[in-house]
Design an enzyme around this catalytic site. Structure first.
Site, PDB file in Angstrom:
ATOM      1  N   ASP A   1      -8.565  36.019 -24.760  1.00 13.81           N
ATOM      2  CA  ASP A   1      -9.117  34.935 -25.415  1.00 13.81           C
ATOM      3  C   ASP A   1      -9.048  33.832 -24.419  1.00 13.81           C
ATOM      4  OD1 ASP A   1      -9.698  32.680 -26.616  1.00 13.81           O
ATOM      5  OD2 ASP A   1      -8.292  33.011 -28.550  1.00 13.81           O
TER       6      ASP A   1
ATOM      7  N   HIS B   1      -5.393  32.633 -31.837  1.00 14.35           N
ATOM      8  CA  HIS B   1      -6.232  32.011 -32.771  1.00 14.35           C
ATOM      9  C   HIS B   1      -6.607  32.872 -33.704  1.00 14.35           C
ATOM     10  CE1 HIS B   1      -9.908  29.705 -33.823  1.00 14.35           C
ATOM     11  NE2 HIS B   1      -9.225  28.666 -33.365  1.00 14.35           N
TER      12      HIS B   1
ATOM     13  N   GLN C   1      -9.358  28.413 -24.313  1.00 11.35           N
ATOM     14  CA  GLN C   1      -8.570  27.165 -23.664  1.00 11.35           C
ATOM     15  C   GLN C   1      -8.414  27.211 -22.100  1.00 11.35           C
ATOM     16  OE1 GLN C   1      -8.607  24.802 -25.164  1.00 11.35           O
ATOM     17  NE2 GLN C   1      -8.769  25.697 -27.438  1.00 11.35           N
TER      18      GLN C   1
ATOM     19  N   LYS D   1     -15.976  24.040 -25.442  1.00 10.91           N
ATOM     20  CA  LYS D   1     -14.613  23.467 -25.170  1.00 10.91           C
ATOM     21  C   LYS D   1     -14.672  23.274 -23.537  1.00 10.91           C
ATOM     22  CE  LYS D   1     -12.490  26.060 -28.690  1.00 10.91           C
ATOM     23  NZ  LYS D   1     -12.014  25.157 -29.776  1.00 10.91           N
TER      24      LYS D   1
ATOM     25  N   CYS E   1      -5.718  26.781 -36.743  1.00 20.34           N
ATOM     26  CA  CYS E   1      -6.336  28.148 -36.796  1.00 20.34           C
ATOM     27  C   CYS E   1      -5.167  29.113 -36.211  1.00 20.34           C
ATOM     28  CB  CYS E   1      -7.582  28.470 -36.061  1.00 20.34           C
ATOM     29  SG  CYS E   1      -8.877  27.647 -36.756  1.00 20.34           S
TER      30      CYS E   1
END
Lengths: 150, 415
Positions: free
Chosen positions: B208, B131, B211, B234, B373
């Site tokens: 990261d 991202h 998600q 999220k 993104c």
């Protein structure tokens, strides 16, 4: 059906059969921009002759709104004086900002894009080509960001 | 409904949906079909109530108020930190720093670790599926330190291309920054293998988890990652909640990020000494109510069980991949749901994703259209944008059907 407001026949026609979609190697003025939201990009070319926009073309890719707006714009400003082109840009912006309600007398086919005002997030798509033209005419920043002059 | 139960593999989706007030909204007279949880998830009543209850009953500034409410607020805030640590398998709550989310967490590491420890010629290894929030902060760090950015590429079917991993991951590599699950392709990356390879050359690993954490969960001890960034919004929590896990010795060695109140120990005219970890990284009044409600989101997910969340998403993703393929959509990302989380990027015929999203919106179907993104991903696959549907605990196969049906509408407009 509300979708008719935005996807009018004339818009789809310009999207499927864009007018003046070509490069213009000898153009005196050209400018590119992208819409960072969607990755759409448009380059506008202007051939100037005796203070008039003798020929205006564009290249790029994007959604039906950005591409049809570019196509209609090239037809609308082609042959106009720079002053007249600026006036047209002003009227188009006014319509997209919901501040003016020009008719076909002033804007011709472009009034078909009026329905986009109902979809605020898509207004940037409609004004992208106009931002590029305005910059090509040396009038500085418009609505969108992501400028790169050629 | 039989199909839902068969496909949802253990989650009582009908009951879950009752917890989400927004899901009973209509859009232009049609039921909302929310397929954009990868962008931001919806919140259950339990999370909304936790935030409201904090303001109605316990509001005071955490760590700064010497009275009963201040104690309550501090306990709730630190309680949320303990919950977060437990959810991520971190034995020590002080390894959790609260931030506004993944973006701020990556910036924190790129600044507080990167500016201090990166030197000219050091390499930062990223992947093309990162991202922008896991690319741009590293571009800044590289600019300021003279470090060099390298990228792992992508295969045609949306996996990380590891064929040249050994050439890219060397003793010059100081940190590998990799997503656990791509937000555009849905790809689940092989973290254990990557982390082991990075550690073997002495590189740290930042995951990261924006998600991965909401959709698959993560255990920082099993993964042995050095940093894990995640976003509350999220995973059913409030906006601007979430944080960063980092190994304690790293947090201690790093410089502070933002300067201000609460992050100091003592302030003199020309210098200051700093608070202990993690408060050294929490300058100014934090999003106290939001982190407390984020704790409620964790409670909610734990009650559902992350294994069941994953099973449900695998089932719905498999169904979506099948239905979208049937109608001729071009799908970006892996076809195997074992490595494809609950997000599906696609092109339908040659309808531009923005047009598609506008037409779907008229049917009450909310998807994302754009580059997500992920401009490096878009460029890799030669498209300016994709349409993207993503799924979470409250989505049903009927909603996938509604998406596919709405695609037919798009076709009729454009042909």
């Amino acid at each position: 059906m509300p979708l008719d407001d935005i996807y009018k026949e004339v818009i789809l026609d310009h999207y499927k059969k864009p007018r003046n979609k070509r490069e213009m190697p000898g153009a005196e003025r050209s400018c590119s921009r992208n819409n960072p939201l969607c990755g759409d990009e448009i380059t506008v070319f202007v051939h100037e002759e005796d203070g008039r926009l003798a020929d205006v073309s564009f290249t790029g890719q994007g959604c039906s709104i950005s591409q049809s707006s570019a196509s209609m714009m090239t037809e609308a400003v082609g042959g106009k004086s720079i002053k007249e082109a600026r006036e047209l840009i002003r009227q188009f912006r006014g319509m997209m900002a919901g501040e003016a309600d020009p008719g076909e007398d002033e804007l011709g086919d472009l009034v078909a894009l009026k329905g986009v005002v109902r979809y605020p997030i898509r207004i940037k798509c409609a004004v992208l080509a106009w931002d590029v033209l305005q910059e090509a005419l040396g009038d500085g920043e418009g609505f969108a960001s992501g400028t790169s002059a050629h | 409904m039989a199909v839902t139960q068969e496909r949802s593999a253990g989650l009582d989706v009908a009951r879950i949906r009752e917890d989400f007030p927004i899901l009973s909204r209509t859009i232009g007279g049609k039921p909302l079909v929310y397929l954009d949880s990868t962008n931001t998830a919806q919140r259950p009543r339990q999370v909304i109530d936790a935030e409201r209850e904090f303001y109605e009953q316990h509001n005071a500034n955490a760590h700064r108020a010497i009275y009963f409410l201040g104690e309550e607020a501090t306990d709730l805030y630190e309680g949320a930190r303990a919950k977060t640590a437990r959810f991520l398998g971190a034995p020590d709550p002080s390894t959790i720093v609260f931030t506004r989310g993944t973006t701020e967490s990556v910036n924190l590491v790129a600044h507080a670790w990167g500016r201090k420890f990166l030197k000219e010629g050091d390499e930062i290894l990223l992947t093309e599926m990162e991202h922008h929030s896991d690319i741009v902060p590293w571009q800044f760090a590289a600019r300021d330190t003279g470090a060099v950015l390298r990228y792992l590429g992508l295969t045609d079917d949306g996996l990380l291309d590891l064929s040249n991993l050994e050439a890219l991951l060397t003793e010059r590599t100081k940190i590998l920054c990799v997503t656990g699950m791509s937000n555009s392709l849905g790809t689940i990356t092989p973290l254990p293998r990557l982390i082991e390879a990075a550690h073997a050359v002495g590189a740290l690993v930042l995951v990261d988890g924006a998600q991965l954490v909401p959709h698959r969960g993560a255990n920082v001890v099993e993964l042995d990652c050095d940093f894990l960034a995640f976003s509350g919004h999220k995973m059913l929590g409030p906006t601007a909640s979430g944080g960063l896990f980092a190994k304690r010795e790293l947090l201690e060695a790093m410089d502070p990020f933002l300067g201000g109140g609460e992050m100091i120990n003592e302030v003199f005219h020309d210098h200051s000494t700093f608070n202990e970890v993690p408060w050294k990284f929490e300058a100014g009044t934090m999003n106290v109510a939001q982190e407390v409600a984020f704790g409620a989101a964790i409670d909610y997910l734990e009650a559902l069980g992350m294994d069941r969340v994953r099973e449900h998403e695998e089932a719905i993703t498999a169904y979506a991949l099948e239905r979208l393929s049937e109608v001729g959509a071009r799908i970006f990302g892996p076809t195997d749901v074992a490595v494809h989380g609950g997000v599906v990027s696609f092109w339908y015929r040659d309808v531009h994703p923005h047009d598609l999203a506008t037409i779907l919106n008229e049917e009450g179907v909310a998807i994302r259209a754009g580059h997500h993104c992920n401009q490096l991903v878009m460029r890799r696959y030669g498209v300016p944008a994709t349409a993207r549907a993503s799924f979470y605990v409250y989505n049903t196969v009927q909603e996938v059907d509604a998406l596919v049906e709405a695609l037919g509408k798009a076709e009729s407009v454009f042909t």
